[in-house]
Scaffold this motif. Structure first.
Motif, PDB file in Angstrom:
ATOM      1  N   GLU A 111       0.827  -1.200   0.000  1.00  0.00           N
ATOM      2  CA  GLU A 111       0.000   0.000   0.000  1.00  0.00           C
ATOM      3  C   GLU A 111       0.868   1.259   0.000  1.00  0.00           C
ATOM      4  OE1 GLU A 111      -2.655  -0.130   3.280  1.00  0.00           O
ATOM      5  OE2 GLU A 111      -3.397  -2.155   2.832  1.00  0.00           O
ATOM      6  N   SER A 112       0.202   2.372  -0.301  1.00  0.00           N
ATOM      7  CA  SER A 112       0.920   3.659  -0.308  1.00  0.00           C
ATOM      8  C   SER A 112       0.786   4.344   1.052  1.00  0.00           C
ATOM      9  CB  SER A 112       0.353   4.586  -1.387  1.00  0.00           C
ATOM     10  OG  SER A 112       0.554   4.018  -2.664  1.00  0.00           O
ATOM     11  N   CYS A 113       1.733   5.223   1.331  1.00  0.00           N
ATOM     12  CA  CYS A 113       1.712   5.980   2.591  1.00  0.00           C
ATOM     13  C   CYS A 113       0.611   7.028   2.540  1.00  0.00           C
ATOM     14  CB  CYS A 113       3.074   6.649   2.809  1.00  0.00           C
ATOM     15  SG  CYS A 113       3.129   7.751   4.224  1.00  0.00           S
ATOM     16  N   PRO A 114      -0.189   7.193   3.617  1.00  0.00           N
ATOM     17  CA  PRO A 114      -1.213   8.247   3.652  1.00  0.00           C
ATOM     18  C   PRO A 114      -0.567   9.634   3.528  1.00  0.00           C
ATOM     19  CG  PRO A 114      -1.510   6.685   5.459  1.00  0.00           C
ATOM     20  CD  PRO A 114      -0.207   6.359   4.832  1.00  0.00           C
ATOM     21  N   ASP A 115      -1.294  10.554   2.932  1.00  0.00           N
ATOM     22  CA  ASP A 115      -0.761  11.907   2.706  1.00  0.00           C
ATOM     23  C   ASP A 115      -0.328  12.583   3.998  1.00  0.00           C
ATOM     24  OD1 ASP A 115      -1.185  11.564   0.055  1.00  0.00           O
ATOM     25  OD2 ASP A 115      -3.082  12.685  -0.012  1.00  0.00           O
ATOM     26  N   GLU A 116      -1.054  12.330   5.094  1.00  0.00           N
ATOM     27  CA  GLU A 116      -0.746  13.025   6.357  1.00  0.00           C
ATOM     28  C   GLU A 116       0.608  12.607   6.939  1.00  0.00           C
ATOM     29  OE1 GLU A 116      -2.823  10.243   9.740  1.00  0.00           O
ATOM     30  OE2 GLU A 116      -4.118  11.716   8.710  1.00  0.00           O
ATOM     31  N   LEU A 117       1.102  11.430   6.501  1.00  0.00           N
ATOM     32  CA  LEU A 117       2.392  10.957   7.009  1.00  0.00           C
ATOM     33  C   LEU A 117       3.532  11.175   6.020  1.00  0.00           C
ATOM     34  CD1 LEU A 117       1.352   7.528   8.599  1.00  0.00           C
ATOM     35  CD2 LEU A 117       1.676   9.717   9.760  1.00  0.00           C
ATOM     36  N   LEU A 118       3.192  11.649   4.831  1.00  0.00           N
ATOM     37  CA  LEU A 118       4.173  11.693   3.751  1.00  0.00           C
ATOM     38  C   LEU A 118       5.351  12.615   4.069  1.00  0.00           C
ATOM     39  CD1 LEU A 118       4.379  10.281   1.046  1.00  0.00           C
ATOM     40  CD2 LEU A 118       3.350  12.272  -0.043  1.00  0.00           C
ATOM     41  N   ASP A 119       5.059  13.840   4.531  1.00  0.00           N
ATOM     42  CA  ASP A 119       6.149  14.801   4.760  1.00  0.00           C
ATOM     43  C   ASP A 119       7.065  14.366   5.890  1.00  0.00           C
ATOM     44  OD1 ASP A 119       4.105  15.158   6.595  1.00  0.00           O
ATOM     45  OD2 ASP A 119       4.485  17.313   6.838  1.00  0.00           O
ATOM     46  N   VAL A 120       6.479  13.911   7.018  1.00  0.00           N
ATOM     47  CA  VAL A 120       7.309  13.494   8.144  1.00  0.00           C
ATOM     48  C   VAL A 120       8.062  12.207   7.808  1.00  0.00           C
ATOM     49  CG1 VAL A 120       5.445  12.222   9.309  1.00  0.00           C
ATOM     50  CG2 VAL A 120       7.375  13.088  10.628  1.00  0.00           C
ATOM     51  N   GLY A 121       7.428  11.329   7.027  1.00  0.00           N
ATOM     52  CA  GLY A 121       8.095  10.092   6.614  1.00  0.00           C
ATOM     53  C   GLY A 121       9.320  10.371   5.773  1.00  0.00           C
ATOM     54  N   LYS A 122       9.190  11.324   4.853  1.00  0.00           N
ATOM     55  CA  LYS A 122      10.333  11.651   3.998  1.00  0.00           C
ATOM     56  C   LYS A 122      11.449  12.338   4.783  1.00  0.00           C
ATOM     57  CE  LYS A 122       7.992  11.688  -0.465  1.00  0.00           C
ATOM     58  NZ  LYS A 122       7.686  12.438  -1.705  1.00  0.00           N
ATOM     59  N   GLU A 123      11.056  13.100   5.813  1.00  0.00           N
ATOM     60  CA  GLU A 123      12.089  13.722   6.665  1.00  0.00           C
ATOM     61  C   GLU A 123      12.843  12.655   7.454  1.00  0.00           C
ATOM     62  OE1 GLU A 123      11.259  17.107   9.085  1.00  0.00           O
ATOM     63  OE2 GLU A 123       9.822  17.918   7.648  1.00  0.00           O
ATOM     64  N   ILE A 124      12.118  11.630   7.913  1.00  0.00           N
ATOM     65  CA  ILE A 124      12.776  10.516   8.607  1.00  0.00           C
ATOM     66  C   ILE A 124      13.750   9.832   7.660  1.00  0.00           C
ATOM     67  CG2 ILE A 124      12.424   8.241   9.639  1.00  0.00           C
ATOM     68  CD1 ILE A 124       9.771   9.297  10.779  1.00  0.00           C
ATOM     69  N   ALA A 125      13.313   9.618   6.434  1.00  0.00           N
ATOM     70  CA  ALA A 125      14.177   8.981   5.437  1.00  0.00           C
ATOM     71  C   ALA A 125      15.421   9.820   5.170  1.00  0.00           C
ATOM     72  CB  ALA A 125      13.393   8.763   4.139  1.00  0.00           C
ATOM     73  N   GLU A 126      15.238  11.140   5.116  1.00  0.00           N
ATOM     74  CA  GLU A 126      16.376  12.058   4.888  1.00  0.00           C
ATOM     75  C   GLU A 126      17.395  11.933   6.022  1.00  0.00           C
ATOM     76  OE1 GLU A 126      18.472  14.785   2.701  1.00  0.00           O
ATOM     77  OE2 GLU A 126      16.437  14.212   2.133  1.00  0.00           O
ATOM     78  N   ASN A 127      16.882  11.780   7.241  1.00  0.00           N
ATOM     79  CA  ASN A 127      17.770  11.710   8.410  1.00  0.00           C
ATOM     80  C   ASN A 127      18.488  10.383   8.544  1.00  0.00           C
ATOM     81  OD1 ASN A 127      17.269  14.317   9.311  1.00  0.00           O
ATOM     82  ND2 ASN A 127      15.451  13.705  10.459  1.00  0.00           N
ATOM     83  N   CYS A 128      18.135   9.406   7.725  1.00  0.00           N
ATOM     84  CA  CYS A 128      18.884   8.139   7.726  1.00  0.00           C
ATOM     85  C   CYS A 128      20.242   8.296   7.057  1.00  0.00           C
ATOM     86  CB  CYS A 128      18.088   7.041   7.011  1.00  0.00           C
ATOM     87  SG  CYS A 128      16.607   6.530   7.910  1.00  0.00           S
ATOM     88  N   LYS A 129      20.465   9.456   6.443  1.00  0.00           N
ATOM     89  CA  LYS A 129      21.756   9.811   5.847  1.00  0.00           C
ATOM     90  C   LYS A 129      22.234   8.802   4.812  1.00  0.00           C
ATOM     91  CE  LYS A 129      22.294  13.466   8.477  1.00  0.00           C
ATOM     92  NZ  LYS A 129      22.298  14.822   7.944  1.00  0.00           N
ATOM     93  N   GLY A 130      21.305   8.093   4.186  1.00  0.00           N
ATOM     94  CA  GLY A 130      21.664   7.239   3.071  1.00  0.00           C
ATOM     95  C   GLY A 130      22.284   5.911   3.435  1.00  0.00           C
ATOM     96  N   LEU A 131      22.357   5.586   4.709  1.00  0.00           N
ATOM     97  CA  LEU A 131      22.965   4.320   5.110  1.00  0.00           C
ATOM     98  C   LEU A 131      21.879   3.250   5.208  1.00  0.00           C
ATOM     99  CD1 LEU A 131      25.861   3.505   5.730  1.00  0.00           C
ATOM    100  CD2 LEU A 131      25.364   3.777   8.150  1.00  0.00           C
TER     101      LEU A 131
END
Length: 1251
Positions: free
Chosen positions: A686-706
């Motif tokens: 399934e796809s991520c709900p819109d309400e979680l999309l921005d915070v989810g992508k910020e979490i992904a950004e903070n993984c620093k690519g590892l």
């Protein structure tokens, strides 16, 4: 007649003063009355007493011609009257105020200053001065040690004089010292009066006050020493109770007085006597010895009945040292020879040895035996750093080291022998001996450091150090007696360092794998096509970067499984047995499930099994080349298209195993790939709900690519509610989620860390002393690592070369990331996760810490960073940590730190007087930001006593480099922020013989306003200087002579003032071709005319440039340039980078002929040039890789011939929109000519430009 008049005035003043004295005595009796005390305010009474003491003091000293005397005294008199008005009868008050007025009016007709006071007068004066100095010490400057010393000196002299007045001491005993008491009183009175003036004017200049107090103590403490001498020689046997009480008080206060006096004498000495002066070093060594004794007096390990004898002995030596300093200073001032003084200083060294024997056998109690326990975990790392530390101490030539140099050498030699024994020993073998080695080595370091910083230093010098040396020798003898044949062909044992290999999670088919599509396809092509020869596909990368995951992905791909006859996966790890690994491979490529017996030749069986087959074998996580060679030896090389996949963190292993294909250095995940992994783990198909999309992508950004981090965080959010509040909580606690998964993350990194050689470990950990995402150049790393003592020069290589080798090794281990953008220096950085690991590890090994809010523990690390965080209101927290800088605290481990960096907001005024650095005597690195403190003369003198300093960065307002700086002969890196003035370097700069880097906001060799020129000795040079800036240079032949004194200079920055050479009718430019090592040069032209203000600068006159041929980087700013000047630059054979900022090009045209060829130029950078037409030849820039144009508003187009430069990779255009079309045409032409899209056109922030 004149004499009779003086006597009458003196008698008259005595009568008036006696009357005032009686009135004040009556007032004091009234105030001390118990009934009155109940109704009076205590603070008001103390205030009243203080003001009356002030009036009495300066009535007696009125002959001294004080500034603003009548104004201040009249005001004080009025304040006394106001306070007494409600308390006294009118008659009593009138009498008192009348007497005060009469005494104050005597100021105009006071008797001469050479008159000797009567005993009662002097006694009353000394009493009042004691009360005034006590008020300063306890109320106004309670944390300033020098005021406490002033109070104690005044108190002791007053008490001693009281014994004379009371008849306890005969006059003939003290007749020689009595005149000193009045002189001392006058000096103290003058000082306190000037303090009062400063207080009244609200212009308290701390620098001036510190200097006055400094000079006062140097003048009055010798009087205290005379009193001590009299007490010891004449009063020691006295049966008087009063004398006994006085001697007891003297024993309590004199050690602190003498200690502060010697410290002040030391600081005075370095400001007036050059350290190379004959005899000066011996005096400094004796002062170090005396300070060791005085810092431990009185302590319970000194025999109490011998304390007075010891103090007297120290007092005599202190007087002798004081006399020698004065003699030396006077002879230097008068330019006389000092051979006699020098001979006298040699006697000091003999006295040290004699007193050391007496200390051991007469004065001190032997301590109980004790045993240190090694408090860290990485023994080999500690032993490596201790070895570096001992070498640095021996090389420092510091005064404190002179007392224990032979002992340090013994410790170093014996520990080196012991270390050499532990070479390649079996795991766990000699573990007990190694534990004892670590304990005694740590004890040796603690004892040596404690002596240097005077932390129970006397006890350690006389007893602990010899005992520790004996312990080390016993272990050395024990090791020498071991009958073991231990090979000497490999590195140092890591007795307690290797950890048990981390068990890997089994690779399951349902693992979610995302990203690396390009890399996957590349490896699949390499596996299933290409030459028939055996090939190795290597995947390298940092821990957790996804090497194993990618290998697993291609290993299980259908196209791969159908392509190969046999496949095997072997996880290697550290410490695995080669035979067992080969057995594992054999079991996967054979039909048999049974293990091979011990006697079977496994390599031979495996070779036969693989022969004639197309095989794929994955060797996952190989650590060294030896293991690789052993494992791959049985693999046949028949031309069947067989492949080996190798994953390793060590690039060296990958390069060693390479056959045809270059190793793949695995990149980090892109943000979209990290998000894809998180989304699939959290929501499946399934796809991520819109309400979680921005915070989810910020979490992904903070993984620093590892990938490992992304996978861990994905696991966290997958098991939680799919609510925005929950995900925001995860986002805010991201680092703690990572750290809590220590087994999954930290131990993965720890495997790589443990595999490092010991000299690389501190270099890696040091990255974490900076904030995350900080990138450092080789140049910066060589400065910091060298200053901290982690890296040193070798006979064959410079520090920069050594650091480059170390960084290459760390890159090879995949723990350090390197960025290399054209036009920028190599940048090195560590991943955030590695940063977390390094910070934890560094704290554990006591290497460094960043202190923000908590008070430091007793066992401090060697380096401390104070970091100001406005959001935490850390100024308050800094106050909690301030005992680290207080010289009043008797014993604290803060003394033992090697490195101190303070990046705080401005130091609070209330703390300024208590900020001391003199006791941090092991400091190698000191960095005080200008925003935190402007270093005044007093603090600078303290800093200049820290002669272990390698790195100093401070803000100051001095005009000349002070003589005291000559005491920092170990200094290698000096940064001075002096925004107010231009710092004059000569002649003091020559004293800093080890200096490598000198960076000043603005500096000049000479003072152009001085009448006399500075003569420089013919052989004077700074051989080690590598970087110098920011200089201001004027037309002078002397300037060119100074440059010849820096033969190894590599980086130079200066501004040249507009100077026309009439003899050549050219602009004068210093001849720099003598700087044959110079690689980077930045020069600004200080003309008042610029191209932005309607320039009238003569642009048609060439520069007489004399650049060194080795120059690689050149930046010219605000220069008027002719075509001839540009041609001169073009002829530089090694020039790789040229930056022209705000240059005025003659005629606004740059027409490059055939002779104008920049043979090796890789980067050309033009910013705001006066340039409208530019013609470039076919061979003008044959090797150019990057062209950057900024603010080229008058230039119509970029010359089309840039399209013919095959090496060109980037054209960057900033604030020059009219050039974008011509740049894109060049890109189009280049793609037609050479194919592909190698040439990129970039805009601001490196955003690609397209049509």
């Amino acid at each position: 007649m004149e004499k009779r008049k003086d006597n009458e005035e003196a008698n008259n003043s005595l009568v008036l003063f006696s009357a005032l004295n009686k009135d004040i005595a009556d007032v004091l009796v009234f105030l001390e009355n118990e009934e009155n005390q109940k109704s009076l305010d205590k603070d008001e009474v103390e205030n009243l007493k203080l003001k009356m003491a002030f009036i009495c003091t300066y009535v007696q000293l009125s002959y001294s011609n004080f500034e603003q005397f009548e104004d201040i005294m009249t005001r004080k008199r009025q304040e006394v009257e106001n306070l007494l008005q409600p308390l006294l009868d009118d008659d009593v008050l009138t009498s008192l105020t009348s007497n005060m007025d009469d005494c104050i009016s005597l100021y105009h007709r006071s008797y001469k200053s050479d008159a000797t006071m009567m005993d009662e007068q002097l006694d009353f004066l000394l009493l009042n001065l004691y009360h005034l100095s006590k008020h300063h010490a306890e109320k106004i400057f309670p944390e300033v040690t020098q005021y406490e010393v002033l109070q104690n000196v005044c108190g002791n002299i007053r008490d001693f004089h009281g014994l004379i007045v009371n008849g306890c001491i005969k006059h003939e005993t003290v007749e020689n010292v009595l005149p000193l008491f009045q002189l001392m009183a006058e000096r103290v009175g003058h000082f306190l009066w000037e303090d009062q003036i400063d207080e009244d004017s609200d212009e308290d200049d701390q620098n001036d006050r510190d200097s006055r107090l400094f000079q006062l103590l140097l003048k009055i403490v010798p009087t205290e020493m005379e009193v001590m001498h009299i007490c010891y020689t004449n009063l020691k046997a006295s049966t008087s109770a009063e004398v006994g009480r006085f001697i007891k008080k003297l024993l309590e206060t004199s050690p602190d007085i003498l200690r502060e006096y010697i410290i002040q004498l030391q600081e005075h000495m370095i400001t007036v006597i050059h350290p190379s002066t004959s005899g000066a070093r011996n005096i400094h060594v004796m002062m170090e010895f005396l300070l060791l004794i005085l810092s431990d007096m009185p302590k319970d390990f000194i025999h109490h009945d011998k304390l007075f004898d010891l103090l007297a002995h120290v007092g005599v030596l202190t007087r002798e040292v004081s006399t020698l300093v004065r003699d030396l200073e006077e002879k230097l001032r008068n330019k006389e020879g000092n051979n006699q003084t020098n001979c006298a200083t040699l006697d000091l060294l003999e006295n040290i040895e004699l007193l050391k024997k007496d200390l051991k056998h007469v004065y001190l109690k032997a301590p109980d035996s004790s045993q240190c326990c090694f408090p860290m975990s990485d023994g080999p790392l500690f032993m490596h750093l201790l070895h570096m530390h001992l070498n640095d101490l021996l090389d420092s030539n510091a005064y404190s080291i002179a007392l224990i140099k032979e002992q340090i050498e013994l410790v170093k030699q014996d520990l080196e022998f012991i270390r050499s024994f532990f070479v390649d020993a079996e795991q766990g073998l000699y573990k007990d001996i190694w534990a004892r080695v670590l304990d005694v080595a740590y004890e040796a370091k603690d004892v040596i450091d404690s002596i240097i910083v005077r932390d129970n230093g006397l006890l350690h010098l006389i007893f602990s150090l010899p005992i520790t040396i004996k312990k080390i020798k016993l272990i050395k003898e024990e090791i020498s007696a071991l009958d073991e044949n231990i090979p000497k062909d490999r590195g140092l044992i890591v007795v307690n360092s290797p950890k048990k290999p981390v068990e890997r999670k089994s690779l399951t088919t349902d693992k979610i794998i995302v990203g690396f599509e390009e890399e996957t396809n590349l490896i699949l092509r390499k596996l299933t096509s290409g030459p028939a020869d055996l090939d190795v596909i290597s995947i390298t990368g940092m821990p957790g970067s996804g090497k194993t995951t990618l290998a697993y992905k291609v290993y299980n791909d259908k196209s791969v499984s159908s392509h190969f006859d046999l496949r095997a996966w072997c996880t290697v790890d550290q410490g695995c047995d080669d035979k067992k690994l080969l057995d594992t491979i054999f079991s996967q490529v054979s039909d048999s499930d049974s293990k091979l017996s011990e006697n079977i030749d496994v390599p031979d069986k495996l070779r036969k099994q693989l022969y004639g087959k197309r095989y794929l074998i994955v060797l996952d996580d190989v650590w060294d080349t030896t293991t690789w060679d052993e494992l791959t030896r049985p693999f046949p090389e028949a031309k069947k298209g067989s492949r080996i996949i190798l994953t390793t963190r060590e690039k060296e292993v990958a390069l060693h195993g390479k056959l045809n294909t270059d190793p793949l250095d695995l990149r980090l995940l892109r943000s979209d790939e990290s998000w894809e992994l998180l989304e699939k783990r959290a929501f499946g198909d399934e796809s991520c709900p819109d309400e979680l999309l921005d915070v989810g992508k910020e979490i992904a950004e903070n993984c620093k690519g590892l990938p490992l981090v992304a996978d861990l965080i994905a696991g966290v959010i997958a098991g939680r509610e799919k609510k925005r509040s929950v995900w925001l909580e995860v986002q805010s606690s991201l680092s703690s989620f990572i750290l809590n998964s220590e087994v999954e993350v930290m131990k993965v990194i720890e495997l790589s860390y443990d595999h490092l050689l010991h000299h690389l470990k501190p270099c890696l950990l040091y990255f974490a002393s900076f904030p995350k995402d900080t990138s450092l150049t080789i140049y910066e790393l060589s400065i910091y690592l060298g200053a901290e003592g982690f890296v040193g020069n070798t006979e064959m290589k410079s520090m920069e070369e050594v650091v480059k080798i170390y960084m290459d090794d760390l890159i090879s281990s995949s723990l350090v990331i390197c960025f290399n953008e054209i036009g920028d220096a190599l940048n090195f950085q560590i991943h955030d996760l590695v940063h977390d690991f390094c910070l934890i590890k560094a704290r554990k090994e006591k290497l460094f810490d960043r202190i923000q809010s908590s008070t430091p523990s007793d066992l401090l690390p060697r380096q401390i960073n104070f970091v100001f965080d406005k959001s935490q209101n850390d100024q308050e927290h800094f106050g909690l940590n301030f005992d680290l800088f207080s010289s009043n605290k008797e014993r604290h481990f803060g003394k033992h730190i090697y490195s101190l960096k303070i990046n705080e907001d401005q130091l609070d005024d209330s703390l300024f007087d208590t900020f001391h650095l003199r006791h941090l005597r092991l400091l190698r690195v000191l960095f005080l930001t200008l925003s935190f403190i402007m270093v005044n003369d007093s603090l600078l003198n303290e800093i200049c006593m820290l002669n272990h300093l390698r790195y100093l960065r401070i803000g100051t307002q001095v005009k000349y480099l002070p003589l005291s700086l000559s005491n920092l002969w170990n200094l290698e890196f000096l940064w001075l922020e002096n925004k107010e003035s231009t710092l004059i370097l000569l002649p003091r700069i020559w004293d800093l013989v080890k200096l490598r880097v000198l960076s000043v906001d603005a500096c000049s060799f000479f003072d152009m306003d001085a009448d006399e020129s500075i003569l420089i000795a013919e052989d004077t040079k700074l051989e080690n200087l590598r970087m110098l800036g920011e200089l201001f240079i004027f037309y002078s032949e002397d300037t060119e002579d100074v440059f010849t004194r820096f033969p190894n200079l590599q980086v130079l920055s200066f501004e040249i003032e507009e100077s026309w050479d009439y003899s050549t009718e050219q602009y004068w430019f210093p001849k720099l071709d003598c700087l044959i090592e110079l690689e980077k040069l930045s020069v600004s032209f200080g003309s008042s005319n610029t191209n932005h203000s309607g320039s009238s600068v003569a642009t048609n006159q060439p520069w007489d440039f004399h650049f060194p041929s080795n120059l690689k980087q050149l930046l010219l700013c605000d220069f008027p340039l002719t075509s001839d000047s540009l041609s001169t630059i073009a002829r530089l054979p090694n020039l790789e980078e040229l930056s022209l900022y705000d240059v005025i090009i003659q005629g606004e045209e740059w027409n490059m002929g055939e002779e104008d060829t920049f043979e090796n130029l890789k980067f050309l950078n033009l910013r705001l040039p006066t340039l409208s037409k530019w013609e470039v030849g076919e061979e003008s820039f044959p090797n150019l890789e990057k062209l950057k144009l900024r603010g080229c508003g008058e230039l119509e187009e970029i010359p089309p011939s840039f399209g013919d430069i095959y090496s060109l990779k980037f054209i960057k255009i900033v604030k020059s929109p009219q050039l974008e079309d011509s740049a894109l045409k060049i890109k189009e032409y280049a793609e037609e000519m050479r194919g592909g899209g190698e040439l990129q056109i970039l805009g601001q922030k490196n955003i690609p430009l397209f049509k």
